[in-house]
Design a protein around this motif. Structure first.
Motif, PDB file in Angstrom:
ATOM      1  N   MET A   1      -9.538 -53.748  22.253  1.00  0.00           N
ATOM      2  CA  MET A   1     -10.082 -53.571  20.468  1.00  0.00           C
ATOM      3  C   MET A   1      -9.105 -53.729  20.083  1.00  0.00           C
ATOM      4  N   LEU A   2      -7.941 -52.929  20.633  1.00  0.00           N
ATOM      5  CA  LEU A   2      -6.731 -52.577  19.975  1.00  0.00           C
ATOM      6  C   LEU A   2      -5.846 -53.461  19.846  1.00  0.00           C
ATOM      7  N   ALA A   3      -6.086 -54.647  21.546  1.00  0.00           N
ATOM      8  CA  ALA A   3      -5.101 -55.880  21.552  1.00  0.00           C
ATOM      9  C   ALA A   3      -5.763 -56.561  20.812  1.00  0.00           C
ATOM     10  N   TRP A   4      -7.466 -56.371  20.918  1.00  0.00           N
ATOM     11  CA  TRP A   4      -7.692 -58.421  20.203  1.00  0.00           C
ATOM     12  C   TRP A   4      -6.920 -57.950  18.750  1.00  0.00           C
ATOM     13  N   VAL A   5      -7.119 -56.672  18.051  1.00  0.00           N
ATOM     14  CA  VAL A   5      -6.912 -55.930  16.396  1.00  0.00           C
ATOM     15  C   VAL A   5      -5.606 -57.124  16.358  1.00  0.00           C
ATOM     16  N   GLU A   6      -4.182 -56.793  17.293  1.00  0.00           N
ATOM     17  CA  GLU A   6      -3.019 -57.343  17.036  1.00  0.00           C
ATOM     18  C   GLU A   6      -2.882 -58.712  17.154  1.00  0.00           C
ATOM     19  N   TYR A   7      -4.057 -59.384  18.035  1.00  0.00           N
ATOM     20  CA  TYR A   7      -3.810 -61.206  18.079  1.00  0.00           C
ATOM     21  C   TYR A   7      -4.914 -61.320  16.607  1.00  0.00           C
ATOM     22  N   LEU A   8      -5.365 -61.016  15.905  1.00  0.00           N
ATOM     23  CA  LEU A   8      -6.054 -61.360  15.417  1.00  0.00           C
ATOM     24  C   LEU A   8      -4.785 -61.100  13.512  1.00  0.00           C
ATOM     25  N   LYS A   9      -4.521 -59.935  13.796  1.00  0.00           N
ATOM     26  CA  LYS A   9      -3.515 -60.638  12.624  1.00  0.00           C
ATOM     27  C   LYS A   9      -1.788 -61.256  12.954  1.00  0.00           C
ATOM     28  N   SER A  10      -2.205 -62.071  13.918  1.00  0.00           N
ATOM     29  CA  SER A  10      -0.956 -63.247  14.450  1.00  0.00           C
ATOM     30  C   SER A  10      -0.837 -64.351  14.103  1.00  0.00           C
ATOM     31  N   GLN A  11      -2.936 -64.351  14.315  1.00  0.00           N
ATOM     32  CA  GLN A  11      -4.085 -65.950  13.483  1.00  0.00           C
ATOM     33  C   GLN A  11      -3.092 -65.202  12.040  1.00  0.00           C
ATOM     34  N   ALA A  12      -3.093 -65.027  11.534  1.00  0.00           N
ATOM     35  CA  ALA A  12      -3.409 -64.563  10.066  1.00  0.00           C
ATOM     36  C   ALA A  12      -4.956 -64.614   8.727  1.00  0.00           C
ATOM     37  N   THR A  13      -5.658 -64.041  10.431  1.00  0.00           N
ATOM     38  CA  THR A  13      -7.128 -63.477   9.691  1.00  0.00           C
ATOM     39  C   THR A  13      -6.830 -62.410   8.707  1.00  0.00           C
ATOM     40  N   ASP A  14      -8.212 -63.207   8.417  1.00  0.00           N
ATOM     41  CA  ASP A  14      -8.384 -61.817   6.433  1.00  0.00           C
ATOM     42  C   ASP A  14      -7.821 -60.302   6.922  1.00  0.00           C
ATOM     43  N   ILE A  15      -7.106 -60.689   5.973  1.00  0.00           N
ATOM     44  CA  ILE A  15      -6.147 -58.839   6.180  1.00  0.00           C
ATOM     45  C   ILE A  15      -7.315 -57.910   5.839  1.00  0.00           C
ATOM     46  N   SER A  16      -8.175 -57.695   4.683  1.00  0.00           N
ATOM     47  CA  SER A  16      -9.434 -56.928   4.435  1.00  0.00           C
ATOM     48  C   SER A  16     -10.154 -56.929   5.570  1.00  0.00           C
ATOM     49  N   ALA A  17     -10.985 -57.428   5.921  1.00  0.00           N
ATOM     50  CA  ALA A  17     -11.481 -57.070   7.310  1.00  0.00           C
ATOM     51  C   ALA A  17     -10.912 -56.867   8.352  1.00  0.00           C
ATOM     52  N   LEU A  18      -9.609 -57.639   8.538  1.00  0.00           N
ATOM     53  CA  LEU A  18      -8.423 -56.167   9.779  1.00  0.00           C
ATOM     54  C   LEU A  18      -8.768 -55.069  10.101  1.00  0.00           C
ATOM     55  N   GLN A  19      -8.388 -54.383   8.459  1.00  0.00           N
ATOM     56  CA  GLN A  19      -8.042 -53.055   7.632  1.00  0.00           C
ATOM     57  C   GLN A  19      -9.312 -52.111   8.735  1.00  0.00           C
ATOM     58  N   GLU A  20     -10.657 -52.901   8.017  1.00  0.00           N
ATOM     59  CA  GLU A  20     -11.701 -51.716   8.347  1.00  0.00           C
ATOM     60  C   GLU A  20     -12.213 -52.048   9.872  1.00  0.00           C
ATOM     61  N   MET A  21     -11.715 -53.146  10.222  1.00  0.00           N
ATOM     62  CA  MET A  21     -11.524 -53.208  12.275  1.00  0.00           C
ATOM     63  C   MET A  21     -10.890 -51.857  12.135  1.00  0.00           C
ATOM     64  N   GLU A  22      -9.901 -52.379  11.692  1.00  0.00           N
ATOM     65  CA  GLU A  22      -8.930 -51.516  12.414  1.00  0.00           C
ATOM     66  C   GLU A  22      -9.317 -49.708  12.319  1.00  0.00           C
ATOM     67  N   LYS A  23      -9.850 -49.226  11.015  1.00  0.00           N
ATOM     68  CA  LYS A  23     -10.443 -48.185  10.896  1.00  0.00           C
ATOM     69  C   LYS A  23     -11.087 -48.161  12.220  1.00  0.00           C
ATOM     70  N   ASP A  24     -11.955 -49.333  12.070  1.00  0.00           N
ATOM     71  CA  ASP A  24     -13.246 -48.141  12.997  1.00  0.00           C
ATOM     72  C   ASP A  24     -12.882 -47.911  14.171  1.00  0.00           C
ATOM     73  N   VAL A  25     -12.637 -48.982  15.188  1.00  0.00           N
ATOM     74  CA  VAL A  25     -11.540 -48.716  15.866  1.00  0.00           C
ATOM     75  C   VAL A  25     -11.017 -46.997  16.311  1.00  0.00           C
ATOM     76  N   SER A  26      -9.689 -46.873  15.119  1.00  0.00           N
ATOM     77  CA  SER A  26      -9.473 -45.431  15.156  1.00  0.00           C
ATOM     78  C   SER A  26     -10.441 -44.626  15.105  1.00  0.00           C
ATOM     79  N   ARG A  27     -11.433 -45.175  14.318  1.00  0.00           N
ATOM     80  CA  ARG A  27     -12.535 -43.548  14.618  1.00  0.00           C
ATOM     81  C   ARG A  27     -13.162 -44.290  15.862  1.00  0.00           C
TER      82      ARG A  27
END
Length: 381
Positions: A192-218
């Motif tokens: 999931m961490l790898a997928w988050v990094e990939y989505l960041k490179s694809q200019a995906t919605d930052i706010s959604a990615l931040q929430e995903m990062e929070k859940d992955v960190s959790r």
């Protein structure tokens, strides 16, 4: 049947067997006591008959036999009196040199209470035999209590050994399950961490990615918690109120908006030694239980106070509450009122606070349909 039900049933069976054994010992010993008491009565009646024969002065052959009977009593204490209760003879009684009359009077009163006297009716006079229990009979009278005492000690030791073995087995299961869970979570979290990094490179919605990062960190925190079960975590000096706000803050955005939080925290910092990953687990467990008790609607009050070198954290809900008989039961492994779950949350919370933080956790108070307050006590640094 829940784990707690089986444990309680086993305890009841254990106690029932102990009671049956104790009653059996008492019944058998009482029967033996009564049989020996009857036998001693018969011996004293024979002894009284011999006294009567000596008093009547029969022929020498019978006299020899009666004297043999009289001298044969080596264990049963006896006092022979005339009809006016004047002592004529004693046997198997140590009489003090001073105040022998008063001593024998007390003995006669004691013998009269324990055994019915035997009356010897001669043609010209009457004699009375008072007797007590032999030392063997007295010991037999207390023997069942000694048996019960030994049995009680044996049962207590066996029960504690059984309980210790069971707790050790439960601990092994929990530790093994926890470490395996942490291991199994490791692979998908990395992915999931790898997928988050990939989505960041694809200019995906930052706010959604931040929430995903929070859940992955959790998820990483959760995996870390499970990996720490069974090992002694190194506690760190932390500010208690800050840790509470951090733990509650994550949950506030992920539970019903109908659940309100009210904080009463001191302005003065309270520092305690805690393992952040495990302590936040306890807070989340208590908060989730509170939300379930209120069925997703109500108020949770979080209060921190201190007295001496102890910090007190109270978490109060406005839920359905519980009876006083459940205050300790809720911390038992396997106990749950929910249709899902293993009932290990509060049991693990108790272990985390007691063993890893040298503190206490318990139900401070609760009222049906009013709410429940859980309290955590932690030593202040």
């Amino acid at each position: 049947m829940r784990i707690i039900d089986k444990t309680v049933l086993a305890k009841y069976i254990f106690i029932a067997v102990a009671v049956i054994l104790a009653v059996s010992f008492l019944v058998m010993s009482n029967r033996m006591y009564n049989d020996m008491a009857k036998e001693e009565r018969q011996k004293i009646e024979l002894w009284a008959k011999a006294v009567q024969l000596v008093a009547t002065g029969e022929d020498n052959t019978e006299l020899d036999l009666t004297l043999t009977i009289l001298s044969g009593n080596k264990t049963i204490p006896v006092v022979l009196c005339d009809e006016h209760n004047t002592v004529l003879m004693t046997a198997n009684i140590d009489i003090p040199d001073n105040d022998s009359v008063h001593f024998l009077k007390k003995k006669i009163d004691s013998f009269r209470k324990s055994n019915s006297p035997i009356v010897i009716q001669n043609p010209n006079f009457k004699q009375i035999v008072y007797y007590g229990d032999s030392s063997v009979l007295k010991r037999l009278q207390y023997f069942p209590f000694v048996q019960i005492g030994v049995l009680t000690v044996f049962i207590c030791v066996s029960f504690l050994a059984l309980l210790s073995t069971k707790n050790a087995e439960q601990n092994k299961v929990w530790v093994g399950l926890s470490k395996e869970t942490a291991h199994q979570l490791g692979t998908p979290i990395s992915s999931m961490l790898a997928w988050v990094e990939y989505l960041k490179s694809q200019a995906t919605d930052i706010s959604a990615l931040q929430e995903m990062e929070k859940d992955v960190s959790r998820l990483q925190v959760v995996a870390d918690r499970f990996s720490k079960i069974g090992s002694k975590p190194a506690p760190e000096n932390k500010e208690l109120c800050k840790e509470i706000r951090t733990s509650v803050g994550y949950l506030q955005t992920r539970i019903s908006k109908k659940v309100l939080f009210e904080f009463d925290l001191p302005e003065k910092p309270l520092h305690v030694m805690i393992s952040t990953a495990l302590f936040s687990w306890v807070i989340e467990n208590l908060i989730k239980n509170a939300v379930d008790a209120m069925e997703g609607q109500g108020t949770i009050y979080i209060t921190v106070t201190s007295k001496g070198n102890i910090a007190y954290l109270d978490i109060t809900d406005t839920g359905k509450g519980m009876s006083k008989s459940m205050f300790k039961q809720v911390f038992s492994p396997g106990y749950t009122t929910k249709t899902r779950g293993w009932g290990l949350g509060l049991s693990l919370a108790k272990r985390i606070i007691n063993e890893y933080h040298n503190g206490k956790i318990y139900v401070r108070n609760s009222e049906i349909s009013v709410g429940t307050t859980f309290r955590i006590e932690l030593p202040i640094v």
